[in-house]
Design a protein around this motif. Structure first.
Motif, PDB file in Angstrom:
ATOM      1  N   VAL A 148       0.866  -1.177   0.000  1.00 23.20           N
ATOM      2  CA  VAL A 148       0.000   0.000   0.000  1.00 23.20           C
ATOM      3  C   VAL A 148       0.907   1.233   0.000  1.00 23.20           C
ATOM      4  CG1 VAL A 148      -1.771   1.299   1.249  1.00 23.20           C
ATOM      5  CG2 VAL A 148      -1.785  -1.216   1.313  1.00 23.20           C
ATOM      6  N   PHE A 149       0.805   2.054  -1.031  1.00 21.43           N
ATOM      7  CA  PHE A 149       1.642   3.249  -1.153  1.00 21.43           C
ATOM      8  C   PHE A 149       0.857   4.479  -0.682  1.00 21.43           C
ATOM      9  CE2 PHE A 149       3.371   0.222  -4.100  1.00 21.43           C
ATOM     10  CZ  PHE A 149       4.741   0.423  -4.064  1.00 21.43           C
ATOM     11  N   VAL A 150       1.465   5.237   0.218  1.00 23.68           N
ATOM     12  CA  VAL A 150       0.870   6.479   0.702  1.00 23.68           C
ATOM     13  C   VAL A 150       1.752   7.620   0.205  1.00 23.68           C
ATOM     14  CG1 VAL A 150       0.150   7.796   2.716  1.00 23.68           C
ATOM     15  CG2 VAL A 150       0.015   5.302   2.752  1.00 23.68           C
ATOM     16  N   CYS A 151       1.211   8.411  -0.710  1.00 27.17           N
ATOM     17  CA  CYS A 151       2.002   9.426  -1.406  1.00 27.17           C
ATOM     18  C   CYS A 151       1.412  10.795  -1.087  1.00 27.17           C
ATOM     19  CB  CYS A 151       1.966   9.179  -2.910  1.00 27.17           C
ATOM     20  SG  CYS A 151       2.239   7.437  -3.340  1.00 27.17           S
ATOM     21  N   VAL A 152       2.119  11.588  -0.290  1.00 23.57           N
ATOM     22  CA  VAL A 152       1.560  12.846   0.194  1.00 23.57           C
ATOM     23  C   VAL A 152       2.488  14.004  -0.177  1.00 23.57           C
ATOM     24  CG1 VAL A 152       0.535  14.066   2.127  1.00 23.57           C
ATOM     25  CG2 VAL A 152       0.571  11.559   2.135  1.00 23.57           C
ATOM     26  N   VAL A 153       2.239  14.569  -1.334  1.00 24.18           N
ATOM     27  CA  VAL A 153       2.789  15.867  -1.732  1.00 24.18           C
ATOM     28  C   VAL A 153       1.551  16.658  -2.131  1.00 24.18           C
ATOM     29  CG1 VAL A 153       4.280  17.095  -3.336  1.00 24.18           C
ATOM     30  CG2 VAL A 153       4.967  14.854  -2.477  1.00 24.18           C
ATOM     31  N   ASP A 154       1.132  17.585  -1.271  1.00 26.07           N
ATOM     32  CA  ASP A 154      -0.259  18.038  -1.295  1.00 26.07           C
ATOM     33  C   ASP A 154      -0.352  19.547  -1.088  1.00 26.07           C
ATOM     34  OD1 ASP A 154      -2.985  17.873  -1.376  1.00 26.07           O
ATOM     35  OD2 ASP A 154      -3.219  16.858   0.545  1.00 26.07           O
ATOM     36  N   PRO A 155       0.027  20.350  -2.113  1.00 30.20           N
ATOM     37  CA  PRO A 155      -0.019  21.806  -1.937  1.00 30.20           C
ATOM     38  C   PRO A 155      -1.408  22.329  -1.586  1.00 30.20           C
ATOM     39  CG  PRO A 155       1.192  21.221  -3.927  1.00 30.20           C
ATOM     40  CD  PRO A 155       0.550  19.966  -3.428  1.00 30.20           C
ATOM     41  N   ARG A 156      -2.468  21.598  -1.949  1.00 30.36           N
ATOM     42  CA  ARG A 156      -3.835  22.081  -1.723  1.00 30.36           C
ATOM     43  C   ARG A 156      -4.506  21.354  -0.543  1.00 30.36           C
ATOM     44  NH1 ARG A 156      -7.210  21.014  -5.863  1.00 30.36           N
ATOM     45  NH2 ARG A 156      -8.548  22.783  -5.317  1.00 30.36           N
ATOM     46  N   ARG A 190      -9.701  16.426  -4.566  1.00 33.07           N
ATOM     47  CA  ARG A 190     -10.079  15.035  -4.300  1.00 33.07           C
ATOM     48  C   ARG A 190      -8.901  14.248  -3.736  1.00 33.07           C
ATOM     49  NH1 ARG A 190     -13.287  13.788  -9.833  1.00 33.07           N
ATOM     50  NH2 ARG A 190     -11.187  14.183 -10.603  1.00 33.07           N
ATOM     51  N   LEU A 191      -9.227  13.190  -3.043  1.00 32.60           N
ATOM     52  CA  LEU A 191      -8.247  12.185  -2.648  1.00 32.60           C
ATOM     53  C   LEU A 191      -8.512  10.942  -3.483  1.00 32.60           C
ATOM     54  CD1 LEU A 191      -8.099  14.174  -0.259  1.00 32.60           C
ATOM     55  CD2 LEU A 191      -7.673  12.209   1.225  1.00 32.60           C
ATOM     56  N   LEU A 192      -7.433  10.376  -4.005  1.00 29.52           N
ATOM     57  CA  LEU A 192      -7.551   9.267  -4.939  1.00 29.52           C
ATOM     58  C   LEU A 192      -7.009   7.972  -4.347  1.00 29.52           C
ATOM     59  CD1 LEU A 192      -6.199  10.954  -8.215  1.00 29.52           C
ATOM     60  CD2 LEU A 192      -8.586  10.768  -7.448  1.00 29.52           C
ATOM     61  N   GLY A 193      -7.628   6.884  -4.760  1.00 32.45           N
ATOM     62  CA  GLY A 193      -7.071   5.561  -4.561  1.00 32.45           C
ATOM     63  C   GLY A 193      -6.957   4.892  -5.909  1.00 32.45           C
ATOM     64  N   ALA A 194      -5.890   4.163  -6.135  1.00 28.91           N
ATOM     65  CA  ALA A 194      -5.720   3.431  -7.385  1.00 28.91           C
ATOM     66  C   ALA A 194      -5.237   2.029  -7.065  1.00 28.91           C
ATOM     67  CB  ALA A 194      -4.724   4.138  -8.311  1.00 28.91           C
ATOM     68  N   GLN A 195      -5.799   1.069  -7.763  1.00 20.18           N
ATOM     69  CA  GLN A 195      -5.416  -0.327  -7.603  1.00 20.18           C
ATOM     70  C   GLN A 195      -4.841  -0.797  -8.925  1.00 20.18           C
ATOM     71  OE1 GLN A 195      -5.899  -1.922  -4.626  1.00 20.18           O
ATOM     72  NE2 GLN A 195      -4.822  -3.754  -5.328  1.00 20.18           N
ATOM     73  N   ALA A 196      -3.555  -1.149  -8.939  1.00 18.84           N
ATOM     74  CA  ALA A 196      -2.884  -1.647 -10.134  1.00 18.84           C
ATOM     75  C   ALA A 196      -2.296  -3.006  -9.804  1.00 18.84           C
ATOM     76  CB  ALA A 196      -1.793  -0.690 -10.595  1.00 18.84           C
ATOM     77  N   GLY A 197      -2.885  -4.055 -10.360  1.00 23.83           N
ATOM     78  CA  GLY A 197      -2.512  -5.387  -9.921  1.00 23.83           C
ATOM     79  C   GLY A 197      -2.920  -5.544  -8.469  1.00 23.83           C
ATOM     80  N   SER A 198      -1.995  -5.984  -7.621  1.00 21.84           N
ATOM     81  CA  SER A 198      -2.312  -6.133  -6.199  1.00 21.84           C
ATOM     82  C   SER A 198      -1.722  -5.005  -5.362  1.00 21.84           C
ATOM     83  CB  SER A 198      -1.821  -7.488  -5.685  1.00 21.84           C
ATOM     84  OG  SER A 198      -0.446  -7.665  -5.973  1.00 21.84           O
ATOM     85  N   GLN A 199      -1.159  -3.990  -5.996  1.00 19.57           N
ATOM     86  CA  GLN A 199      -0.649  -2.831  -5.276  1.00 19.57           C
ATOM     87  C   GLN A 199      -1.709  -1.739  -5.214  1.00 19.57           C
ATOM     88  OE1 GLN A 199       3.004  -1.807  -7.366  1.00 19.57           O
ATOM     89  NE2 GLN A 199       4.230  -2.983  -5.910  1.00 19.57           N
ATOM     90  N   ALA A 255      -5.304   0.146 -14.170  1.00 27.02           N
ATOM     91  CA  ALA A 255      -5.572   0.580 -12.802  1.00 27.02           C
ATOM     92  C   ALA A 255      -7.048   0.912 -12.621  1.00 27.02           C
ATOM     93  CB  ALA A 255      -4.721   1.793 -12.464  1.00 27.02           C
ATOM     94  N   HIS A 256      -7.578   0.553 -11.466  1.00 27.18           N
ATOM     95  CA  HIS A 256      -8.934   0.923 -11.074  1.00 27.18           C
ATOM     96  C   HIS A 256      -8.811   2.067 -10.081  1.00 27.18           C
ATOM     97  CE1 HIS A 256     -10.508  -2.631 -13.091  1.00 27.18           C
ATOM     98  NE2 HIS A 256      -9.533  -3.316 -12.525  1.00 27.18           N
ATOM     99  N   ILE A 257      -9.452   3.192 -10.393  1.00 33.05           N
ATOM    100  CA  ILE A 257      -9.297   4.417  -9.619  1.00 33.05           C
ATOM    101  C   ILE A 257     -10.610   4.711  -8.892  1.00 33.05           C
ATOM    102  CG2 ILE A 257      -8.656   6.856  -9.721  1.00 33.05           C
ATOM    103  CD1 ILE A 257      -7.413   6.230 -12.491  1.00 33.05           C
ATOM    104  N   VAL A 258     -10.496   5.139  -7.636  1.00 32.93           N
ATOM    105  CA  VAL A 258     -11.686   5.492  -6.864  1.00 32.93           C
ATOM    106  C   VAL A 258     -11.474   6.846  -6.215  1.00 32.93           C
ATOM    107  CG1 VAL A 258     -12.257   3.069  -6.416  1.00 32.93           C
ATOM    108  CG2 VAL A 258     -10.911   4.351  -4.747  1.00 32.93           C
ATOM    109  N   ASP A 259     -12.586   7.516  -5.951  1.00 30.83           N
ATOM    110  CA  ASP A 259     -12.593   8.801  -5.258  1.00 30.83           C
ATOM    111  C   ASP A 259     -12.763   8.537  -3.762  1.00 30.83           C
ATOM    112  OD1 ASP A 259     -13.044  11.305  -4.226  1.00 30.83           O
ATOM    113  OD2 ASP A 259     -14.486  11.908  -5.756  1.00 30.83           O
TER     114      ASP A 259
END
Length: 271
Positions: free
Chosen positions: A64-72, A78-87, A109-113
């Motif tokens: 599970v990757f948590v990527c936080v570079v968030d000027p806004r 929005r906050l995004l989740g993406a599933q690519a394979g099993s990651q 990739a399957h992307i969710v809001d």
């Protein structure tokens, strides 16, 4: 528990990284925590996108990757989740996932809001890494499926950035500097698989300018101070100089546009 990888621009001077680790250890006890980097340039979305796309293939398949570079942070972005394979990937919608989602050969990739799911948290409006992303990552680490956390989004609905994809021009390709590494090499938004001829015609940093540039396989093939173009270990092309900083020589920084000039008669390929 699934491993959790962290990528932020928080630096190592303030307590922010430690607090994220503490939150995850409390909410996801036993989950392995792996730091990709916390030294992304402040607000450096392009650099973070490169770090993520280059690093993900080397991590365990269920990370599970948590990527936080968030000027806004704290706004209605929005906050995004993406599933690519099993990651799984969690990030604000600001272009941070651009390079990852365009990786050749990546499973669709399957992307969710995640915006509604995020509303369950948020002790502060300025530290969503600790207060929002960490709880969501803990739920995924414990086995919750990403698609249960929010409605689906199309790839077209996700914010795109101009630096993420090279642009064809007459006799050239326009790319951007994604990252300047410790040695002064400039990583470009040109991936492995982009086809150049055995030679390139030069480099342009300003309209009408043409600087010498040679395509090489290894840094040591370049002469002292000579700029070269080579495919780096991260799967992206680099501008480099042998035992020298090409970034300093050419006054380049992350985000800067560069044009690689084609040999005469060469057609663009694989944009």
């Amino acid at each position: 528990m699934r491993p959790i990888a962290l990528l932020t621009d928080f630096g190592l001077t303030d307590p922010y990284v430690g607090q994220m680790h503490a939150a995850l250890m409390r909410l996801a006890p036993g989950a392995p925590l792996i730091d990709i980097s916390h030294q992304v340039e402040p607000f450096g979305t392009a650099q973070a996108a490169f770090f993520l796309a280059a690093s993900a293939p080397y991590f365990p398949r269920d990370t599970v990757f948590v990527c936080v570079v968030d000027p806004r942070v704290g706004t209605s972005r929005r906050l995004l989740g993406a599933q690519a394979g099993s990651q799984s990937f969690l990030a604000p919608d600001g272009g941070l996932l651009d390079l990852l989602l365009d990786t050749p050969g990546l499973p669709e990739a399957h992307i969710v809001d995640l915006s509604d799911a995020a509303s369950d948290y948020g002790l502060s409006a300025t530290f969503h890494g600790r207060d929002v992303f960490a709880p969501l990552a803990a739920r995924l680490s414990a086995g919750e499926a990403l698609e249960t956390l929010g409605p689906p989004l199309s790839r077209e609905a996700v914010m795109r950035q101009t630096w993420a994809k090279p642009q064809a021009e007459d006799g050239a390709v326009l790319a951007h500097v994604l990252h300047v590494d410790h040695f002064g090499n400039c990583v470009l938004s040109l991936r492995q698989g982009f086809l150049f001829a055995d030679a390139v015609a030069g480099l342009s940093l300003a309209p009408g300018e043409k600087l010498p540039l040679r395509r090489v396989r290894a840094y040591a093939e370049l002469g002292p101070g000579e700029p070269g173009l080579l495919l780096g270990s991260q799967g992206f092309y680099e501008l480099a100089a042998y035992q020298d900083s090409v970034a300093m020589r050419l006054t380049l920084s992350p985000g800067d546009p560069v044009r690689i000039l084609y040999p005469k008669g060469m057609e663009r390929q694989d944009l």
